[in-house]
Design a protein around this motif. Structure first.
Motif, PDB file in Angstrom:
ATOM      1  N   LEU A  10       0.857  -1.181   0.000  1.00 58.41           N
ATOM      2  CA  LEU A  10       0.000   0.000   0.000  1.00 58.41           C
ATOM      3  C   LEU A  10       0.898   1.239   0.000  1.00 58.41           C
ATOM      4  N   LYS A  11       1.077   1.829  -1.179  1.00 58.35           N
ATOM      5  CA  LYS A  11       2.000   2.957  -1.330  1.00 58.35           C
ATOM      6  C   LYS A  11       1.378   4.268  -0.871  1.00 58.35           C
ATOM      7  N   ASN A  12       0.084   4.421  -1.110  1.00 57.81           N
ATOM      8  CA  ASN A  12      -0.603   5.656  -0.726  1.00 57.81           C
ATOM      9  C   ASN A  12      -2.064   5.339  -0.429  1.00 57.81           C
ATOM     10  N   LEU A  13      -2.605   6.006   0.604  1.00 62.56           N
ATOM     11  CA  LEU A  13      -3.998   5.760   0.970  1.00 62.56           C
ATOM     12  C   LEU A  13      -4.692   7.069   1.290  1.00 62.56           C
ATOM     13  N   GLU A  14      -5.801   7.307   0.609  1.00 63.07           N
ATOM     14  CA  GLU A  14      -6.647   8.465   0.886  1.00 63.07           C
ATOM     15  C   GLU A  14      -8.067   7.964   1.085  1.00 63.07           C
ATOM     16  N   ALA A  15      -8.956   8.868   1.505  1.00 61.50           N
ATOM     17  CA  ALA A  15     -10.331   8.448   1.814  1.00 61.50           C
ATOM     18  C   ALA A  15     -11.063   7.876   0.602  1.00 61.50           C
ATOM     19  N   GLY A  69      -3.792   1.982   8.256  1.00 60.43           N
ATOM     20  CA  GLY A  69      -2.749   1.465   9.133  1.00 60.43           C
ATOM     21  C   GLY A  69      -2.047   0.221   8.618  1.00 60.43           C
ATOM     22  N   GLN A  70      -2.465  -0.288   7.451  1.00 58.66           N
ATOM     23  CA  GLN A  70      -1.866  -1.501   6.889  1.00 58.66           C
ATOM     24  C   GLN A  70      -0.707  -1.153   5.943  1.00 58.66           C
ATOM     25  N   ARG A  71       0.237  -2.066   5.792  1.00 61.21           N
ATOM     26  CA  ARG A  71       1.327  -1.882   4.830  1.00 61.21           C
ATOM     27  C   ARG A  71       1.069  -2.647   3.543  1.00 61.21           C
ATOM     28  N   PRO A  93      -3.924   4.831  12.240  1.00 65.01           N
ATOM     29  CA  PRO A  93      -2.561   5.355  12.214  1.00 65.01           C
ATOM     30  C   PRO A  93      -2.443   6.579  13.110  1.00 65.01           C
ATOM     31  N   SER A  94      -1.243   7.109  13.253  1.00 64.18           N
ATOM     32  CA  SER A  94      -1.077   8.331  14.026  1.00 64.18           C
ATOM     33  C   SER A  94      -1.771   9.460  13.283  1.00 64.18           C
TER      34      SER A  94
END
Length: 198
Positions: free
Chosen positions: A9-14, A40-42, A144-145
């Motif tokens: 998962l390189k990038n995550l948005e809503a 929060g996943q890789r 995630p933070s």
């Protein structure tokens, strides 16, 4: 056609994710329900629906086969395209959608941005016997933070079609309910509940 993707998962948005597989980054459009599960996943594993038009090719990703099934049923209805189907599934879980349709709860469906009274009636009419799931267990995704959670939630709600003022009010109510330590997923879910109250 791409039917499944697994990778980093390189990038995550809503509303979208980029999944890196064998050196290729695939941009996948996702609903908030899938976002919650990827947060929060890789690594990511998604069921994929490939939407092909003359001028574009778009990938829609789903963390569960239930959600993909609901998506395919929604886009089978005249007047509902992939973008609206994704918005509907951002506003309601697939199992809750099936329940609302079974109960002919057009009011609940009409509370989702982009879904008017006529569209909700058509969804209930056309999918009454076609969208049925066994009871499913629900799992919470790890968070995630965070930097500015309220701003992120506000942005996500506005992207879903809610008015900024309505989004602010919902976030304020959700904060009172959850307290100042609530992370993105919980705050977004609680805000959506405020906005979709009958």
């Amino acid at each position: 056609m791409i039917g499944y993707l697994q990778g980093t998962l390189k990038n995550l948005e809503a509303t979208s994710a980029i999944i890196l597989t064998n050196g290729v980054g695939y941009e996948v459009r996702i609903s908030l329900q899938t976002y919650y599960k990827l947060e929060g996943q890789r690594e990511a594993s998604l069921e994929i629906y490939t939407h092909v038009r003359e001028d574009a090719l778009a990938l829609y990703g789903f963390a569960s086969s239930q959600e993909k099934f609901a998506f395919e049923k929604l886009i089978s209805i005249s007047g509902i395209g992939p973008t609206l189907a994704q918005k509907i599934l951002s506003g309601i879980e697939a199992s809750d959608l099936a329940e609302a349709i079974a109960n002919n709860d057009t009011r609940k469906l009409s509370s989702i941005p982009g879904v008017g009274k006529k569209t909700s009636e058509r969804i209930c009419l056309e999918l009454r016997d076609k969208l049925v799931f066994p009871p499913a267990e629900r799992t919470e995704a790890a968070a995630p933070s965070r930097l500015s959670v309220d701003d992120d939630v506000h942005s996500a709600l506005v992207n879903l079609g809610y008015r900024p003022r309505d989004a602010e009010g919902a976030i304020e109510s959700a904060r009172k309910q959850l307290g100042s330590d609530a992370e993105f997923s919980a705050l977004l879910k609680a805000s959506l509940r405020q906005l979709t109250k009958s």
